[in-house]
Design an enzyme around this catalytic site. Structure first.
Site, PDB file in Angstrom:
ATOM      1  N   HIS A   1      21.326  33.189  -8.435  1.00  0.00           N
ATOM      2  CA  HIS A   1      21.977  32.481  -7.464  1.00  0.00           C
ATOM      3  C   HIS A   1      21.917  33.021  -6.030  1.00  0.00           C
ATOM      4  O   HIS A   1      22.683  32.975  -5.059  1.00  0.00           O
ATOM      5  CB  HIS A   1      23.722  32.322  -7.701  1.00  0.00           C
ATOM      6  CG  HIS A   1      24.003  31.557  -8.929  1.00  0.00           C
ATOM      7  ND1 HIS A   1      23.939  32.068 -10.132  1.00  0.00           N
ATOM      8  CD2 HIS A   1      24.867  30.368  -8.930  1.00  0.00           C
ATOM      9  CE1 HIS A   1      24.135  30.993 -10.943  1.00  0.00           C
ATOM     10  NE2 HIS A   1      24.670  30.108 -10.264  1.00  0.00           N
TER      11      HIS A   1
ATOM     12  N   GLU B   1      21.119  17.923 -11.854  1.00  0.00           N
ATOM     13  CA  GLU B   1      20.078  17.939 -10.564  1.00  0.00           C
ATOM     14  C   GLU B   1      19.019  17.016 -10.610  1.00  0.00           C
ATOM     15  O   GLU B   1      18.600  16.390  -9.851  1.00  0.00           O
ATOM     16  CB  GLU B   1      19.668  19.302 -10.500  1.00  0.00           C
ATOM     17  CG  GLU B   1      20.463  20.365  -9.796  1.00  0.00           C
ATOM     18  CD  GLU B   1      21.719  20.941 -11.039  1.00  0.00           C
ATOM     19  OE1 GLU B   1      21.395  20.667 -12.337  1.00  0.00           O
ATOM     20  OE2 GLU B   1      22.486  21.414 -10.494  1.00  0.00           O
TER      21      GLU B   1
END
Lengths: 325, 326
Positions: free
Chosen positions: A129, A60
């Protein structure tokens, strides 16, 4: 008019912008050949090829670094962070680099990029998540923050985000991906920073965002039929810029405000809206501003638990019913 | 001195000497103004490391190549051709500074000079530099991004995400590690499991080379090779510059983690400016008058930069709300 799902509107919106401008590049994990883990980017790889639709490593920081470096030189990257929870992995690049560069360079550097991410709960993915983290971005000066609730807004606001000279955090609500809606033919673009009154009301105003919008609308419908309460609903659509004028206008009519947010309780965006309205319209209010939020807990995975944590239609209905008396 | 650059002309030797001296005198002046309270906040001086940016600049294509670095950035900006007065004014928080006082020592940019900062977070410029390289490749503009970072940043995880992506996509980037032997107050030997930082790309197939970063001619030689390698489409390459900073990490660091003798020894034996001056004299490239002429010219440039900065108006208070979404 075409009827598309919220997830199809993502690919449609990206394709519209990539066709228009060769400087638009798209990068992220599994976005290309795999079509995205939420299948929101299907077809783009075949249409635009691997140079413009780039599958990245699971990195990321490198993704956002690449996007920022490219944006500083005039490209218009769209970077996907697969789950918004993962923004924590690369938050330095977002908060310290991307958000601040225009200011720190006295306007020499613009960072015209879009960070798309799947946000929010409802899919039983558990605490890492499922978070709604749009409030994290709202706290950082220099970022625009958008969260659409309909397929049309996905396409139109995504187009506006790509064309905007500032970095835009674009929060797609993952439980909305299968929702269908109409999208006009031809070019579709909306204005950033404008809230939308999705339902007029005279007794109370409900301000909501993303997945909370359809729930607020459903609650308003029940309030009308079951309790004769006229509840209006505002879809904020954007947290930065925040369309306070539309909120003020509606609250001046109803004198009652309820915010519905998926953020955990402390420092959710509703707190900021509540604070602003309290300062500006205190003497117009007939009751305290009430916030409906997720409790201040990590989200559980089990469906029974997750369902009572995130604001539901029932919870919105009951809260309005109890407060508007 | 590296003698494989015997073809370096007299003019170039003079320019290299002038450039390095300009950086050193600039930094000495900045340190002085800091001591007088005219510069506030952080101020990380580059004294001792001048050969690295000077050599790399000489090796690079000034029209095409982009540059990005950390917070020890004054030398990079001067080497990139930015105006010393504008840099000094920014250090003093004045309106003629490169960011009108809104950036400060660590956050200055000049798009005109292809200098992309000036970044205050250790290691953060590495993924961004990789992104600049991505843009060079996407646009096929023939440029290479020179991404500088220190031995401290070499232990940041984001560096290795960047290595992988750059190697995978064969991006035109030269990673220049300025190993000045201390990451803040901790020596490389106490902070790094392996000290050969230039070889850390090996897992990604990225070649690396150790370079005497106190020898400007050696830097040029390695820089030219590395830039050609990246420009020809071979992907990233790492240069491990062995250098040394004479001052503390920042102005507020008395550097008690090392001995005075250590610093004196490096100054006496490896100083990049003294070494080049000696080389120039030994080879009769420039006369002592010519060298003195450069010394005087640099002194005047720095004095003018300091005066310019001190006379520059303070920023308008309206600047608080410009260049940002409100």
């Amino acid at each position: 008019m075409a009827e598309l799902t919220y997830r199809e509107a993502v690919a449609d919106g990206i394709a519209q912008e990539m066709e228009r401008d060769p400087n638009v590049v798209f990068l992220g994990e599994d976005i290309g050949k795999a079509g995205g883990v939420f299948k929101a980017t299907v077809g783009l790889y075949d249409q635009f090829g691997p140079d413009r639709v780039r599958d990245t490593p699971i990195s990321e920081q490198a993704i956002l670094g690449a996007a920022m470096g490219a944006a500083m030189t005039g490209l218009k990257p769209i970077a996907e962070i697969m789950f918004s929870d993962f923004l924590a992995v690369c938050w330095d690049i977002v908060a310290n680099q991307i958000a601040k560069s225009r200011y720190m360079t006295d306007g020499q550097v613009n960072v015209p990029l879009v960070i798309r991410t799947a946000n929010g709960g409802g899919a039983r993915f558990g605490a890492q998540h499922s978070q709604s983290v749009e409030n994290w971005s709202m706290m950082i000066p220099g970022l625009k923050v958008v969260a659409p609730s309909t397929p049309r807004d996905v396409k139109g606001l995504l187009a506006a985000a790509v064309r905007d000279p500032d970095p835009v955090m674009f929060f797609e609500q993952k439980s909305l991906y299968p929702v269908k809606g109409e999208i006009p033919d031809g070019e579709c673009i909306e204005e950033l920073g404008k809230a939308k009154v999705v339902r007029e009301g005279s007794d109370v105003t409900i301000v909501a965002l993303a997945a909370m919008v359809p729930r607020a609308v459903e609650a308003a419908e029940r309030l009308k039929t079951e309790a004769k309460i006229s509840a209006g609903v505002i879809d904020l659509r954007s947290l930065v810029p925040l369309d306070t004028q539309t909120i003020f206008k509606e609250v001046e009519k109803t004198s009652r405000l309820i915010t519905v947010e998926e953020n955990p309780r402390l420092c959710g965006w509703g707190a900021e809206v509540s604070s602003i309205v309290s300062e500006e319209l205190f003497w117009n209010l007939d009751m305290p501003i009430i916030r409906v939020t997720t409790p201040h807990i990590p989200l559980p995975s089990a469906d029974e638990l997750e369902d009572i944590a995130i604001p539901s239609v029932e919870k919105i209905f009951q809260t309005v019913l109890r407060s508007v008396d | 001195m590296s003698d494989s650059n015997s073809l370096v002309t007299k003019e170039v030797l003079g320019q290299l000497y002038k450039q390095m001296l300009l950086i050193r005198r600039f930094e000495e002046k900045a340190g002085q103004l800091y001591g007088m309270g005219l510069i506030q906040g952080f101020c990380h001086l580059y004294i001792g490391q001048e050969a690295v940016v000077t050599g790399m600049r000489n090796a690079s294509n000034k029209e095409k190549d982009s540059i990005i670095t950390s917070y020890r950035d004054h030398g990079h900006m001067i080497a990139a051709g930015m105006d010393p007065g504008g840099v000094m004014a920014e250090l003093l928080g004045r309106s003629d500074g490169y960011s009108k006082g809104k950036g400060g020592s660590m956050h200055m940019f000049s798009i005109k000079n292809k200098f992309y900062g000036g970044h205050g977070i250790v290691g953060a410029q590495v993924p961004i530099g990789t992104g600049l390289a991505f843009a060079h490749k996407y646009k096929s503009d023939g440029g290479v991004c020179i991404t500088y970072y220190g031995d401290g940043a070499a232990n940041q995880g984001q560096v290795y995400e960047s290595f992988n992506m750059a190697a995978l996509w064969k991006l035109p980037v030269v990673y220049v590690i300025e190993n000045n032997r201390y990451g803040m107050g901790t020596s490389v030997s106490r902070a790094s499991a392996t000290q050969e930082l230039f070889s850390r790309g090996s897992s990604f197939g990225i070649p690396g080379e150790k370079v005497d970063g106190m020898d400007v001619l050696a830097v040029i030689e390695a820089g030219e090779k590395a830039l050609n390698y990246a420009r020809e489409g071979n992907g990233p390459i790492i240069l491990g510059m062995q250098t040394y900073r004479y001052r503390g990490h920042s102005m507020s660091d008395p550097a008690q983690y090392r001995t005075r003798e250590e610093v004196s020894k490096v100054r006496a034996e490896r100083d990049p400016i003294d070494k080049l001056r000696d080389y120039i004299s030994e080879n009769n490239s420039l006369t002592s008058e010519e060298i003195k002429g450069i010394d005087t010219e640099v002194k005047e440039v720095i004095s003018a930069a300091a005066n310019f900065a001190q006379e520059s108006p303070r920023p308008s208070l309206n600047e608080l709300y410009t260049d940002v979404i409100i």
